[in-house]
Design an enzyme around this catalytic site. Structure first.
Site, PDB file in Angstrom:
ATOM      1  N   THR A  29      30.373 -20.912 -33.098  1.00 29.16           N
ATOM      2  CA  THR A  29      28.982 -20.678 -32.724  1.00 29.16           C
ATOM      3  C   THR A  29      28.847 -20.219 -31.279  1.00 29.16           C
ATOM      4  OG1 THR A  29      28.251 -22.362 -34.306  1.00 29.16           O
ATOM      5  CG2 THR A  29      26.711 -21.766 -32.558  1.00 29.16           C
ATOM      6  N   VAL A  30      29.516 -20.917 -30.367  1.00 27.44           N
ATOM      7  CA  VAL A  30      29.374 -20.588 -28.947  1.00 27.44           C
ATOM      8  C   VAL A  30      30.131 -19.319 -28.591  1.00 27.44           C
ATOM      9  CG1 VAL A  30      29.730 -21.407 -26.589  1.00 27.44           C
ATOM     10  CG2 VAL A  30      29.013 -23.007 -28.380  1.00 27.44           C
ATOM     11  N   GLU A 146      30.231 -25.625 -16.384  1.00 28.95           N
ATOM     12  CA  GLU A 146      28.782 -25.839 -16.468  1.00 28.95           C
ATOM     13  C   GLU A 146      28.353 -26.124 -17.903  1.00 28.95           C
ATOM     14  OE1 GLU A 146      25.519 -26.847 -15.454  1.00 28.95           O
ATOM     15  OE2 GLU A 146      26.138 -25.606 -13.769  1.00 28.95           O
ATOM     16  N   GLY A 151      24.549 -28.299 -22.123  1.00 29.24           N
ATOM     17  CA  GLY A 151      24.323 -26.921 -22.571  1.00 29.24           C
ATOM     18  C   GLY A 151      23.751 -26.014 -21.507  1.00 29.24           C
ATOM     19  N   ILE A 153      21.276 -26.430 -19.476  1.00 31.71           N
ATOM     20  CA  ILE A 153      20.675 -27.039 -18.291  1.00 31.71           C
ATOM     21  C   ILE A 153      21.679 -26.968 -17.143  1.00 31.71           C
ATOM     22  CG2 ILE A 153      19.661 -29.126 -17.313  1.00 31.71           C
ATOM     23  CD1 ILE A 153      19.038 -30.041 -20.136  1.00 31.71           C
ATOM     24  N   GLU A 207      26.466 -32.955 -37.058  1.00 40.56           N
ATOM     25  CA  GLU A 207      27.654 -32.543 -37.797  1.00 40.56           C
ATOM     26  C   GLU A 207      27.804 -33.382 -39.068  1.00 40.56           C
ATOM     27  OE1 GLU A 207      29.527 -30.067 -36.895  1.00 40.56           O
ATOM     28  OE2 GLU A 207      28.766 -29.710 -34.872  1.00 40.56           O
ATOM     29  N   ASP A 218      29.971 -38.636 -27.106  1.00 38.14           N
ATOM     30  CA  ASP A 218      29.607 -37.362 -26.482  1.00 38.14           C
ATOM     31  C   ASP A 218      28.856 -37.603 -25.171  1.00 38.14           C
ATOM     32  OD1 ASP A 218      29.085 -34.296 -26.788  1.00 38.14           O
ATOM     33  OD2 ASP A 218      27.096 -35.143 -26.459  1.00 38.14           O
ATOM     34  N   LYS A 222      29.986 -36.801 -20.995  1.00 37.94           N
ATOM     35  CA  LYS A 222      29.132 -36.084 -20.050  1.00 37.94           C
ATOM     36  C   LYS A 222      28.797 -36.926 -18.830  1.00 37.94           C
ATOM     37  CE  LYS A 222      27.248 -33.366 -23.863  1.00 37.94           C
ATOM     38  NZ  LYS A 222      26.097 -33.167 -24.774  1.00 37.94           N
ATOM     39  N   GLY A 320      23.738 -25.635 -28.780  1.00 38.40           N
ATOM     40  CA  GLY A 320      23.395 -24.417 -29.504  1.00 38.40           C
ATOM     41  C   GLY A 320      24.077 -23.201 -28.901  1.00 38.40           C
TER      42      GLY A 320
END
Length: 446
Positions: A29-30, A146, A151, A153, A207, A218, A222, A320
């Site tokens: 996706t990314v 980053e 994501g 931000i 998922e 997750d 972070k 996303g």
């Protein structure tokens, strides 16, 4: 060593001096989102960066997989490590994921050869960031991430650069969109956790195996990275208390609302007055009037508090294809402009571990829900346990269940220590009148 690709401006700033060849590992996706950004906004990016980005090579798990973008024109590497080839690429972009395995092998190979490395891989940076930062510094490469935190931000850039003149003493935030979406749905529709999770999976927010998201892992990755940036300590997952949202009930969501709170899965990191690091992940009750409590759906939000700037909050989509690809591209543009700097806020050699605050030392207010038998003497037993452990109740609500002869007791406490609360919960669990495991949530001051 690869040729320096960071001096990209000629005397005529309107014309890119040269190209930067990207090696992209991971075309999910990314990865496909990054190719879409380059295709749509290539001219804009070239004008803003002073350089044209091209694709030197790509790799992914399955070459034949159907994708939204055509990759047939790009040089393909069967082995991700082969992407670390200075003859083919100038910068490696890693979008594979995973703390170890091919992603880590590629990072070590690329940085070892002096190739700058851009990644969205929070697990790898949380577990191996200090090692990779040291390697990058030894070879003159740049390591940027980053996209690994929240994501689209720009929180990494905000802490490293925007707040660089401040001593940051605390941070807290909603760092996982899946968890926030589930909690929002439970609040807005009255759904159970299980039903809200199923809907999130059906919509693609969660998922098939949502463990990392709903169990807090997750978020922990972070907050470990943000802790390193803010406090100059190596990122680590060791001794980081992690609790998820599996045990949050629609009952708790409803009672939280009655009490003037919303429940949010938070990553929290702060320095105590004694210089100890208090770093944790758990569901928290946040006053409904606070800005963080109003962050809904799949959005993320992070608030950092600096000694001169005060509280600074950033909100936006945390995952996303579009937001994450945007963050990857932002790192690439910074490299093209020559903005390298340290991987974290300090050189890797100056990152120093901090003494940790033991969990029992933490103090605060707490929410507790009990399901108890509706019979004489129960309240006396509950009161006795609280009294013996020195915990004072601020509010108490009793609600009768319609389906059986049990009641919910909802209480919030005055400020006390986690060690005292642990003893209280153990005492509650030992009572025959307590019919299920007590639910305890921290009331987090923002």
């Amino acid at each position: 060593m690869t040729e320096n690709v960071l001096d990209t401006r000629s005397e005529d700033d309107d014309k890119p001096k040269k190209q930067i060849r990207l090696g992209i590992a991971g075309l999910g996706t990314v990865g496909c989102g990054l190719l879409a950004v380059l295709k749509k906004n290539g001219d804009l990016i070239a004008n803003r960066s002073g350089c044209e980005f091209t694709i030197g090579a790509v790799t992914a798990r399955d070459r034949q997989r159907k994708r939204e973008v055509d990759i047939s024109a790009y040089h393909w590497c069967d082995n991700p490590v082969d992407l670390a080839d200075p003859d083919k690429v100038d910068v490696v972009v890693e979008l594979i994921g995973g703390s170890d395995g091919p992603a880590l092998a590629l990072a070590r190979a690329a940085l070892g050869k002096g190739l700058s490395f851009v990644t969205a891989n929070k697990a790898m940076i949380a577990h191996h960031g200090a090692e990779l930062a040291s390697l990058a510094e030894r070879t003159g490469a740049s390591l940027r991430f980053e996209a690994a935190v929240a994501g689209g931000i720009p929180i990494v850039k905000t802490i490293k650069e925007g707040l660089a003149a401040n001593r940051i003493d605390r941070m807290h935030g909603i760092l996982n969109g899946t968890g926030n979406y589930i909690l929002t749905m439970m609040e807005e529709t009255g759904e159970s956790f299980e039903n809200a999770l199923a809907k999130a999976q059906a919509l693609g927010y969660a998922e098939a195996d949502p463990s990392f998201d709903i169990d807090g892992v997750d978020t922990a990755h972070k907050i470990a990275i943000l802790t390193s940036l803010a406090f100059g300590t190596p990122p680590t997952m060791d001794d980081l208390p992690i609790e998820g949202i599996r045990n949050i009930s629609d009952i708790d969501i409803a009672y939280a609302k009655d009490l003037g709170f919303r429940i949010k899965l938070l990553g929290i990191s702060r320095l105590t007055k004694e210089g100890k690091l208090d770093q944790r992940v758990h569901a928290s009750m946040v006053e409904a009037s606070e800005a963080l409590a109003k962050v809904s759906g799949a959005s993320n939000a992070i608030e950092a508090h600096g000694d001169f700037v005060g509280p600074c909050m950033i909100e936006g989509l945390g995952a996303g294809a579009g937001p994450t690809a945007s963050a990857v591209m932002a790192d690439l543009i910074e490299l093209a402009r020559g903005n390298t700097g340290s991987t974290f806020s300090l050189p890797a050699s100056k990152l120093a571990p901090l003494p940790l605050l033991e969990s029992g030392e933490r103090t605060g207010e707490f929410y507790v829900r009990l399901r108890v038998s509706d019979k004489t003497g129960v309240m006396a037993d509950i009161a006795s346990a609280l009294r013996d452990e020195g915990v004072s109740v601020e509010r108490l609500i009793q609600r009768t269940r319609a389906s059986d002869d049990s009641v919910h007791l909802i209480m919030t406490t005055h400020k006390t220590s986690e060690s005292r609360m642990a003893c209280v919960l153990e005492r509650f669990s030992d009572l025959s009148s307590v019919l299920e495991k007590p639910c305890m949530l921290r009331i987090e001051p923002i």
